[in-house]
Design a protein around this motif. Structure first.
Motif, PDB file in Angstrom:
ATOM      1  N   PRO A  97      21.282 -77.834  96.336  1.00  0.00           N
ATOM      2  CA  PRO A  97      22.723 -77.944  96.351  1.00  0.00           C
ATOM      3  C   PRO A  97      23.656 -77.022  95.951  1.00  0.00           C
ATOM      4  CG  PRO A  97      21.178 -79.739  95.110  1.00  0.00           C
ATOM      5  CD  PRO A  97      20.717 -78.223  95.357  1.00  0.00           C
ATOM      6  N   TYR A  98      24.649 -76.669  96.706  1.00  0.00           N
ATOM      7  CA  TYR A  98      25.580 -75.595  96.427  1.00  0.00           C
ATOM      8  C   TYR A  98      26.961 -75.902  97.113  1.00  0.00           C
ATOM      9  CZ  TYR A  98      27.986 -71.248  98.006  1.00  0.00           C
ATOM     10  OH  TYR A  98      28.682 -70.155  97.833  1.00  0.00           O
ATOM     11  N   SER A  99      27.182 -76.629  98.105  1.00  0.00           N
ATOM     12  CA  SER A  99      28.435 -76.862  98.678  1.00  0.00           C
ATOM     13  C   SER A  99      29.622 -77.370  97.615  1.00  0.00           C
ATOM     14  CB  SER A  99      28.428 -77.464 100.009  1.00  0.00           C
ATOM     15  OG  SER A  99      28.123 -79.013  99.808  1.00  0.00           O
ATOM     16  N   ALA A 100      29.075 -78.477  97.076  1.00  0.00           N
ATOM     17  CA  ALA A 100      30.239 -79.340  96.194  1.00  0.00           C
ATOM     18  C   ALA A 100      30.673 -78.512  94.970  1.00  0.00           C
ATOM     19  CB  ALA A 100      29.426 -80.645  95.866  1.00  0.00           C
TER      20      ALA A 100
ATOM     21  N   TYR B 116      35.132 -73.970  92.442  1.00  0.00           N
ATOM     22  CA  TYR B 116      35.283 -72.687  92.041  1.00  0.00           C
ATOM     23  C   TYR B 116      36.136 -71.435  92.660  1.00  0.00           C
ATOM     24  CZ  TYR B 116      32.028 -73.754  88.041  1.00  0.00           C
ATOM     25  OH  TYR B 116      31.523 -74.185  86.870  1.00  0.00           O
ATOM     26  N   HIS B 117      35.956 -71.700  94.238  1.00  0.00           N
ATOM     27  CA  HIS B 117      36.485 -70.893  94.919  1.00  0.00           C
ATOM     28  C   HIS B 117      38.003 -71.198  94.994  1.00  0.00           C
ATOM     29  CE1 HIS B 117      36.773 -68.129  98.236  1.00  0.00           C
ATOM     30  NE2 HIS B 117      37.498 -68.796  98.900  1.00  0.00           N
TER      31      HIS B 117
ATOM     32  N   ASP C 241      38.639 -67.139  87.362  1.00  0.00           N
ATOM     33  CA  ASP C 241      38.055 -66.433  88.205  1.00  0.00           C
ATOM     34  C   ASP C 241      36.853 -65.954  88.172  1.00  0.00           C
ATOM     35  OD1 ASP C 241      37.734 -65.071  90.713  1.00  0.00           O
ATOM     36  OD2 ASP C 241      39.312 -63.604  90.518  1.00  0.00           O
ATOM     37  N   THR C 242      35.788 -67.039  88.476  1.00  0.00           N
ATOM     38  CA  THR C 242      34.469 -66.688  88.235  1.00  0.00           C
ATOM     39  C   THR C 242      33.766 -65.551  89.302  1.00  0.00           C
ATOM     40  OG1 THR C 242      33.882 -68.534  89.772  1.00  0.00           O
ATOM     41  CG2 THR C 242      34.012 -68.876  87.182  1.00  0.00           C
ATOM     42  N   ASP C 243      34.549 -65.126  90.213  1.00  0.00           N
ATOM     43  CA  ASP C 243      34.085 -64.063  91.002  1.00  0.00           C
ATOM     44  C   ASP C 243      34.068 -62.822  90.117  1.00  0.00           C
ATOM     45  OD1 ASP C 243      33.757 -63.216  93.966  1.00  0.00           O
ATOM     46  OD2 ASP C 243      35.301 -61.709  93.114  1.00  0.00           O
ATOM     47  N   LEU C 244      34.481 -62.642  89.128  1.00  0.00           N
ATOM     48  CA  LEU C 244      34.869 -61.666  88.174  1.00  0.00           C
ATOM     49  C   LEU C 244      33.588 -61.208  87.600  1.00  0.00           C
ATOM     50  CD1 LEU C 244      38.436 -61.670  87.117  1.00  0.00           C
ATOM     51  CD2 LEU C 244      37.566 -60.151  88.664  1.00  0.00           C
ATOM     52  N   PRO C 245      32.954 -59.999  87.542  1.00  0.00           N
ATOM     53  CA  PRO C 245      31.989 -59.832  86.584  1.00  0.00           C
ATOM     54  C   PRO C 245      32.176 -60.004  85.121  1.00  0.00           C
ATOM     55  CG  PRO C 245      32.597 -57.785  87.442  1.00  0.00           C
ATOM     56  CD  PRO C 245      33.286 -58.979  88.191  1.00  0.00           C
TER      57      PRO C 245
ATOM     58  N   CYS D 280      20.201 -59.009  93.482  1.00  0.00           N
ATOM     59  CA  CYS D 280      20.179 -60.278  93.183  1.00  0.00           C
ATOM     60  C   CYS D 280      21.486 -61.050  93.008  1.00  0.00           C
ATOM     61  CB  CYS D 280      19.386 -60.373  91.584  1.00  0.00           C
ATOM     62  SG  CYS D 280      17.788 -59.985  91.627  1.00  0.00           S
ATOM     63  N   GLN D 281      22.518 -60.446  93.810  1.00  0.00           N
ATOM     64  CA  GLN D 281      23.929 -60.913  93.775  1.00  0.00           C
ATOM     65  C   GLN D 281      23.986 -62.607  93.768  1.00  0.00           C
ATOM     66  OE1 GLN D 281      27.174 -58.504  95.932  1.00  0.00           O
ATOM     67  NE2 GLN D 281      25.428 -57.848  97.141  1.00  0.00           N
ATOM     68  N   ILE D 282      23.010 -63.205  94.633  1.00  0.00           N
ATOM     69  CA  ILE D 282      23.258 -64.478  94.896  1.00  0.00           C
ATOM     70  C   ILE D 282      22.987 -65.288  93.436  1.00  0.00           C
ATOM     71  CG2 ILE D 282      20.725 -64.841  95.189  1.00  0.00           C
ATOM     72  CD1 ILE D 282      23.648 -66.407  97.202  1.00  0.00           C
ATOM     73  N   PHE D 283      22.224 -64.947  92.779  1.00  0.00           N
ATOM     74  CA  PHE D 283      22.067 -65.483  91.282  1.00  0.00           C
ATOM     75  C   PHE D 283      23.240 -65.233  90.364  1.00  0.00           C
ATOM     76  CE2 PHE D 283      17.290 -64.345  92.025  1.00  0.00           C
ATOM     77  CZ  PHE D 283      17.058 -65.716  92.555  1.00  0.00           C
ATOM     78  N   PHE D 284      24.024 -64.254  90.568  1.00  0.00           N
ATOM     79  CA  PHE D 284      25.093 -63.999  89.836  1.00  0.00           C
ATOM     80  C   PHE D 284      26.115 -65.043  90.337  1.00  0.00           C
ATOM     81  CE2 PHE D 284      22.816 -60.067  89.017  1.00  0.00           C
ATOM     82  CZ  PHE D 284      22.892 -59.974  87.754  1.00  0.00           C
ATOM     83  N   TYR D 285      26.391 -64.959  91.401  1.00  0.00           N
ATOM     84  CA  TYR D 285      27.454 -65.779  92.175  1.00  0.00           C
ATOM     85  C   TYR D 285      26.988 -67.451  91.884  1.00  0.00           C
ATOM     86  CZ  TYR D 285      30.099 -62.120  94.228  1.00  0.00           C
ATOM     87  OH  TYR D 285      30.791 -61.012  94.294  1.00  0.00           O
TER      88      TYR D 285
END
Length: 372
Positions: free
Chosen positions: A140-143, A148-149, A162-166, A186-191
């Motif tokens: 599950p991801y979309s909701a 957050y976006h 802004d959770t896009d920021l490291p 592993c960018q997908i895990f960070f996002y």
């Protein structure tokens, strides 16, 4: 100069002096802190004042849903085809990388379009279709992505919203060669995981529905196709956010790279860089990979007008060319990944941040209410 990012002003090309990799630690190891507001609201007002016809470009794109259903069907078909192929074989990994990762990157970015209500007129229809679109991701991801976006757009650069920021922890641990390789792989895990450590959003019935529907689909998939088909979905999602050409957009969109770097003047969190040295914080890409990523490369255009659908972003750029031509452009997402990893000056510190103290509090509740 890397050749990946250029700063053009009409017919003039110029570059900035950057601090050397052996510069003092207080110069390199800190974000670009600024008290200035993000540039997109101002540019949007200027463009609308000069070109009011841009307003006609806003609105949803009816044909997008058919393309999305095609991508979902493709992923289900490949998952079925690989139902008896072991995940750790060349055939499985190759198909997961070439087809699966490309398709799931398109799925991630279709959910991005849906988060702006750009597929259907009613927001609830976009939310429900996003849950369907989520199928090939496997989890599950979309909701969770939508709120957050929206925070990323409304509070761009805000260290708490802004959770896009490291995070500072990421900057300290990962701003070296091995750390950047790990981050890029592993960018997908960070996002996916970072937002939960930065700020919390309200759990709604949409989140619950997303979880129930995805688990139901996964059970049906495993019972009828087997575990290998489910692993195809998961592997496709991982590779889509790893060392894949399309994954370059994650770094390319907002990291200040190569010649666009500018020296930080101090370690003052409230503003360590003067307005004349403040680097651009959003970068566009106009290459061919936009064809499979819903024109997400038109990122300055998207942040200026987040309610213009992907099909109309090239027209926006054409109308307001004098506003966008001078901005830095990314010429290669593959090149961005390469230069991010192997150029010492490029690190996780290279993001513009704002403290945003005056923005915290009630606006998150207002955002939640607007999403339901």
């Amino acid at each position: 100069m890397s050749g990946d990012i250029t700063h053009r002003k009409l017919n003039e090309t110029y570059t900035f002096n950057t601090p050397p990799a052996d510069a003092p630690i207080e110069v390199l190891n800190e974000f670009y802190w600024t008290k200035d507001l993000e540039p997109h609201v101002k540019r949007r007002k200027l463009i609308l004042a000069k070109y009011p016809e841009v307003r006609k470009l806003t609105g949803y794109e009816t044909k997008t849903k058919w393309y999305v259903m095609g991508v979902v069907a493709l992923q289900v078909a490949v998952a079925y085809y690989l139902r008896n192929v072991h995940p750790f074989t060349f055939k499985f990994i190759a198909l997961a990388y070439v087809i699966g990762a490309t398709a799931n990157q398109a799925i991630f970015l279709a959910i991005h379009e849906l988060s702006h209500n750009l597929l259907f007129k009613k927001p609830i229809h976009n939310k429900l279709f996003a849950i369907f679109t989520n199928i090939p991701i496997g989890i599950p991801y979309s909701a969770s992505f939508q709120p957050y976006h929206q925070l990323h757009h409304k509070f761009m650069g805000d260290e708490n919203l802004d959770t896009d920021l490291p995070t500072k922890f990421e900057g300290i641990i990962l701003s070296n060669l091995l750390g950047k390789v790990f981050f890029a792989c592993c960018q997908i895990f960070f996002y996916a995981l970072r937002p939960m450590f930065i700020t919390q959003i309200r759990f709604t019935y949409i989140h619950l529905l997303n979880i129930i529907f995805q688990v139901f689909i996964d059970i049906i998939l495993v019972k009828n196709f087997g575990w290998y088909s489910f692993f195809y979905f998961v592997m496709s999602s991982f590779l889509a956010g790893s060392l894949h050409p399309c994954a370059g957009h994650f770094i390319a969109e907002h990291y200040v790279l190569n010649e666009n770097n500018k020296p930080r003047q101090s370690n003052d969190k409230d503003g360590n860089i003067s307005p004349d040295l403040l680097p651009p914080e959003t970068y566009s890409y106009y290459g061919s990979l936009n064809l499979v990523t819903w024109n997400v490369g038109y990122h300055n255009e998207h942040h200026d007008f987040p309610y213009i659908a992907w099909t109309k972003l090239p027209e926006l750029r054409k109308i307001a060319a004098e506003f966008y031509d001078p901005l830095p452009q990314v010429n290669s997402w593959c090149g961005v990944i390469w230069w991010f990893i192997f150029n010492d000056i490029n690190t996780l510190w290279n993001r513009v941040k704002r403290t945003g103290k005056e923005k915290h509090g009630h606006k998150i509740d207002n955002l939640d209410q607007n999403q339901n």
